[in-house]
Write a protein that holds these residues in place. Structure first.
Motif, PDB file in Angstrom:
ATOM      1  N   GLY A   1     -10.379  -5.827  18.821  1.00 59.10           N
ATOM      2  CA  GLY A   1      -8.726  -5.663  19.001  1.00 59.10           C
ATOM      3  C   GLY A   1      -8.180  -6.238  17.767  1.00 59.10           C
ATOM      4  N   VAL A   2      -8.475  -7.611  17.290  1.00 57.95           N
ATOM      5  CA  VAL A   2      -7.825  -8.197  16.251  1.00 57.95           C
ATOM      6  C   VAL A   2      -7.908  -7.209  14.989  1.00 57.95           C
ATOM      7  N   LEU A   3      -8.924  -6.748  14.873  1.00 53.06           N
ATOM      8  CA  LEU A   3      -9.364  -5.925  13.463  1.00 53.06           C
ATOM      9  C   LEU A   3      -8.488  -4.603  13.572  1.00 53.06           C
ATOM     10  N   ALA A   4      -8.133  -3.983  14.705  1.00 50.59           N
ATOM     11  CA  ALA A   4      -7.668  -2.780  14.993  1.00 50.59           C
ATOM     12  C   ALA A   4      -6.156  -3.125  14.856  1.00 50.59           C
ATOM     13  N   ILE A   5      -5.557  -4.065  15.278  1.00 50.36           N
ATOM     14  CA  ILE A   5      -4.066  -4.653  15.266  1.00 50.36           C
ATOM     15  C   ILE A   5      -3.695  -4.866  13.691  1.00 50.36           C
ATOM     16  N   VAL A   6      -4.576  -5.493  13.070  1.00 49.08           N
ATOM     17  CA  VAL A   6      -4.252  -5.815  11.543  1.00 49.08           C
ATOM     18  C   VAL A   6      -4.236  -4.638  10.748  1.00 49.08           C
ATOM     19  N   LEU A   7      -5.407  -3.608  10.869  1.00 45.07           N
ATOM     20  CA  LEU A   7      -5.473  -2.459  10.095  1.00 45.07           C
ATOM     21  C   LEU A   7      -4.153  -1.479  10.534  1.00 45.07           C
ATOM     22  N   CYS A   8      -3.900  -1.282  11.784  1.00 46.65           N
ATOM     23  CA  CYS A   8      -2.746  -0.592  12.059  1.00 46.65           C
ATOM     24  C   CYS A   8      -1.340  -0.851  11.621  1.00 46.65           C
ATOM     25  N   SER A   9      -1.180  -2.577  11.578  1.00 50.71           N
ATOM     26  CA  SER A   9      -0.052  -2.906  11.018  1.00 50.71           C
ATOM     27  C   SER A   9       0.044  -2.611   9.503  1.00 50.71           C
ATOM     28  N   VAL A  10      -1.090  -2.810   8.940  1.00 46.65           N
ATOM     29  CA  VAL A  10      -1.323  -2.582   7.387  1.00 46.65           C
ATOM     30  C   VAL A  10      -0.741  -1.052   7.368  1.00 46.65           C
ATOM     31  N   VAL A  11      -1.184  -0.168   7.818  1.00 46.94           N
ATOM     32  CA  VAL A  11      -0.794   1.086   7.569  1.00 46.94           C
ATOM     33  C   VAL A  11       0.678   1.544   7.822  1.00 46.94           C
ATOM     34  N   VAL A  12       1.007   1.060   9.036  1.00 50.57           N
ATOM     35  CA  VAL A  12       2.324   1.257   9.451  1.00 50.57           C
ATOM     36  C   VAL A  12       3.487   0.805   8.344  1.00 50.57           C
ATOM     37  N   VAL A  13       3.142  -0.547   8.002  1.00 47.08           N
ATOM     38  CA  VAL A  13       3.828  -1.207   6.661  1.00 47.08           C
ATOM     39  C   VAL A  13       3.887  -0.198   5.440  1.00 47.08           C
ATOM     40  N   LEU A  14       2.555   0.175   5.243  1.00 47.73           N
ATOM     41  CA  LEU A  14       2.508   1.162   3.916  1.00 47.73           C
ATOM     42  C   LEU A  14       3.195   2.253   4.121  1.00 47.73           C
ATOM     43  N   GLY A  15       3.183   2.903   5.375  1.00 48.48           N
ATOM     44  CA  GLY A  15       3.762   4.241   5.563  1.00 48.48           C
ATOM     45  C   GLY A  15       5.322   4.031   5.533  1.00 48.48           C
ATOM     46  N   THR A  16       5.852   2.884   6.227  1.00 42.95           N
ATOM     47  CA  THR A  16       7.126   2.796   6.070  1.00 42.95           C
ATOM     48  C   THR A  16       7.793   2.536   4.743  1.00 42.95           C
ATOM     49  N   ALA A  17       6.908   1.880   3.752  1.00 50.28           N
ATOM     50  CA  ALA A  17       7.282   1.354   2.822  1.00 50.28           C
ATOM     51  C   ALA A  17       7.320   2.788   1.621  1.00 50.28           C
ATOM     52  N   LEU A  18       6.490   3.573   1.906  1.00 50.86           N
ATOM     53  CA  LEU A  18       6.368   4.756   1.140  1.00 50.86           C
ATOM     54  C   LEU A  18       7.443   5.890   1.521  1.00 50.86           C
ATOM     55  N   ARG A  19       7.774   5.970   2.992  1.00 52.01           N
ATOM     56  CA  ARG A  19       8.907   6.576   3.249  1.00 52.01           C
ATOM     57  C   ARG A  19      10.267   6.313   2.780  1.00 52.01           C
ATOM     58  N   GLY A  20      10.453   4.530   2.833  1.00 49.37           N
ATOM     59  CA  GLY A  20      11.613   4.277   2.297  1.00 49.37           C
ATOM     60  C   GLY A  20      11.802   4.570   0.755  1.00 49.37           C
ATOM     61  N   ARG A  21      10.758   4.320  -0.010  1.00 46.72           N
ATOM     62  CA  ARG A  21      10.741   4.903  -1.432  1.00 46.72           C
ATOM     63  C   ARG A  21      10.961   6.258  -1.774  1.00 46.72           C
ATOM     64  N   ARG A  22      10.701   7.161  -0.737  1.00 51.71           N
ATOM     65  CA  ARG A  22      11.012   8.531  -0.921  1.00 51.71           C
ATOM     66  C   ARG A  22      12.429   8.896  -0.571  1.00 51.71           C
ATOM     67  N   GLU A  23      12.919   8.068   0.412  1.00 53.64           N
ATOM     68  CA  GLU A  23      14.188   8.428   0.618  1.00 53.64           C
ATOM     69  C   GLU A  23      15.432   7.635  -0.240  1.00 53.64           C
ATOM     70  N   ALA A  24      14.785   6.558  -0.853  1.00 45.86           N
ATOM     71  CA  ALA A  24      15.782   6.024  -1.729  1.00 45.86           C
ATOM     72  C   ALA A  24      15.649   6.850  -3.220  1.00 45.86           C
ATOM     73  N   ARG A  25      14.601   7.575  -3.214  1.00 41.06           N
ATOM     74  CA  ARG A  25      14.589   8.261  -4.526  1.00 41.06           C
ATOM     75  C   ARG A  25      15.452   9.651  -4.223  1.00 41.06           C
ATOM     76  N   VAL A  26      15.355  10.010  -3.122  1.00 39.37           N
ATOM     77  CA  VAL A  26      16.178  11.278  -2.859  1.00 39.37           C
ATOM     78  C   VAL A  26      17.684  11.084  -2.728  1.00 39.37           C
ATOM     79  N   GLN A  27      17.978   9.702  -2.280  1.00 42.72           N
ATOM     80  CA  GLN A  27      19.350   9.400  -2.321  1.00 42.72           C
ATOM     81  C   GLN A  27      19.805   9.021  -3.756  1.00 42.72           C
ATOM     82  N   LEU A  28      19.062   8.467  -4.554  1.00 44.26           N
ATOM     83  CA  LEU A  28      19.307   8.367  -5.786  1.00 44.26           C
ATOM     84  C   LEU A  28      19.592   9.713  -6.701  1.00 44.26           C
ATOM     85  N   GLU A  29      18.880  10.509  -6.228  1.00 39.76           N
ATOM     86  CA  GLU A  29      18.848  12.015  -7.106  1.00 39.76           C
ATOM     87  C   GLU A  29      20.235  12.639  -6.654  1.00 39.76           C
TER      88      GLU A  29
END
Length: 464
Positions: free
Chosen positions: A176-204
């Motif tokens: 359970g703990v391992l699954a929660i940690v790994l899922c949290s990491v991928v959510v943070v990573l995906g959210t950061a990549l999505r925010g970076r993509r949106e920021a780049r689009v807004q900048l353009e």
């Protein structure tokens, strides 16, 4: 109602609103397809399909090894692997499918663990289920709002806690703990990549809007300056009309009263129009005109003194002499018979030559310039060509929209401007201004092609 009751009621309302928001975010079948990469095209889709295939086989094998029937194990593995493929198009629905597959697998495995039929089984998440759910959450976080991704992660954490922390099992390896940690990491990573993509689009988008706004502002400023100059020309003619209407009765012996009244009306209308023009000029001249570059310092009185007469073609010699004094070698070539042009044509021709020489001084210091003025029956042709610079140009103090102003002036008179770099590193500007300032459809065509005539140095010229 007591204070405690109000607090309880407020808490219940907030809980209802939270559940309503959660339902709106997660209880949906909305499609949100993953776009293909620009260069890799469908490579990510193929890679995820391979992951889904591995998750299906891995989950089915793990469940079958711990006593689960092969048919049920395959269905659970198919659900977990299929969720990865479904996440390519419907990430929220895929998350629900992945959670359902994980819960069913955990419940079935729990039965075998409690019966002692399985030993050291990874529970409540199998390794294949963790990998599949991580892929689904990553695709979810890449394409939905951050709030939705956090809600999906929170539900995953809650259900994992209920299974492992509250329900529990026997003789298993907790994941359970391992699954929660790994899922949290991928959510943070995906959210950061999505925010970076949106920021780049807004900048353009912001960069595009800024460039368009800058060009629009430069266009309005140039039109404002042109309007100031043309109002000066119109005001001069209105003054002349007023004076002529006042003097005309004195040139005739015993003029009839009707003639006096008509001339007085003409003079009154001219004075009223002149008053309105001066009022408009007062608004347009609320700020002094921008200096027209280095040529405004002694070369163009009208550029520095707003109330000075507007320049004409007769003042080109003075303009060219000032340019020579500033360090440019300028040759002139005048062809055809000079005839009077309307004030607007002469003013625009002067400004086009002035801006071209100013650009040569800014961007091609030490170059040789040829100014050609050709008087055609249908209008006036101008050609200004400079050679390559002999020394590096300093940082330009101008706005960079002088060519735009040339086009505005020519278009206003029914003419046009063509400009292009030359084959030898210089720059060429050619312009045609019709004699009467009317659009091309209302006059005969010019007897030459203005886009190629004299646009490049002719053989034998000393321009490099």
């Amino acid at each position: 109602m007591s204070r405690l009751d109000r607090v309880i009621e407020t808490g219940v309302d907030r809980a209802r609103r939270g559940l309503r928001v959660l339902r709106e975010d997660l209880w949906t079948l909305r499609a949100d397809p993953l776009p293909p990469f620009v260069w890799l095209r469908w490579f990510p889709h193929g890679l995820l399909c391979l992951i889904a295939f591995g998750v299906t086989l891995g989950a089915a094998a793990q469940l079958a090894d711990n006593g689960v029937g092969p048919q049920l194990a395959f269905l659970i593995g198919l659900a977990q692997g299929g969720a990865v493929v479904l996440a390519l198009w419907r990430p929220v629905s895929a998350w629900w499918l992945s959670m359902a597959g994980a819960l069913v697998g955990a419940v079935v495995a729990h039965t075998h663990l409690m019966a002692g039929e399985a030993h050291d089984f990874t529970w409540p998440w199998s390794s294949a289920a963790i990998i599949g759910h991580m892929a689904v959450l990553l695709l979810l976080a890449l394409r939905v709002r951050t709030r939705v991704a956090v809600e999906a992660l929170a539900v995953t954490v809650f259900l994992t806690y209920v299974l492992e922390g509250l329900w529990g099992a026997a003789d298993y390896t907790p994941t359970g703990v391992l699954a929660i940690v790994l899922c949290s990491v991928v959510v943070v990573l995906g959210t950061a990549l999505r925010g970076r993509r949106e920021a780049r689009v807004q900048l353009e988008q912001q960069t595009t809007l800024t460039a368009e706004e800058r060009a629009r502002r430069a266009l309005l400023e140039e039109r404002n300056r042109i309007a100031r100059e043309l109002h000066d020309v119109v005001a001069h003619h209105m003054s002349v009309i007023s004076i002529q209407a006042q003097v005309a009765p004195l040139l005739v012996e015993d003029p009839p009263q009707e003639l006096k009244d008509n001339l007085a009306g003409i003079r009154q209308n001219a004075l009223e129009a002149l008053t309105e023009l001066r009022r408009v000029l007062g608004v347009l001249r609320s700020e002094l005109p921008d200096d027209l570059g280095m040529l405004g310092q002694g070369g163009d009185v009208a550029a520095a003194v707003p109330d000075a007469p507007q320049p004409t073609l007769d003042q080109l010699d003075s303009l060219i002499e000032n340019t020579r004094a500033a360090g440019l070698e300028v040759r002139t070539d005048i062809q055809g018979r000079a005839v009077p042009y309307p004030p607007g044509v002469e003013l625009s021709a002067y400004r086009i030559v002035q801006e071209s020489l100013s650009n040569a001084m800014r961007h091609a210091p030490g170059s040789a310039v040829r100014v050609e003025v050709v008087h055609f029956p249908d209008g006036l042709f101008l050609s200004i060509i400079n050679s390559r610079p002999t020394r590096p140009a300093s940082e330009s103090p101008g706005t960079g929209h002088g060519l735009l102003g040339m086009r505005e002036r020519a278009s206003m008179l029914g003419g046009h401007v063509v400009y292009t770099p030359t084959l030898h590193g210089g720059f060429a500007v050619s312009a045609f201004l019709p004699r009467d300032g009317r659009p091309r459809g209302e006059r005969s065509e010019p007897p030459y092609n203005p886009e190629t005539h004299l646009i490049f140095p002719k053989p034998g010229d000393d321009l490099p």
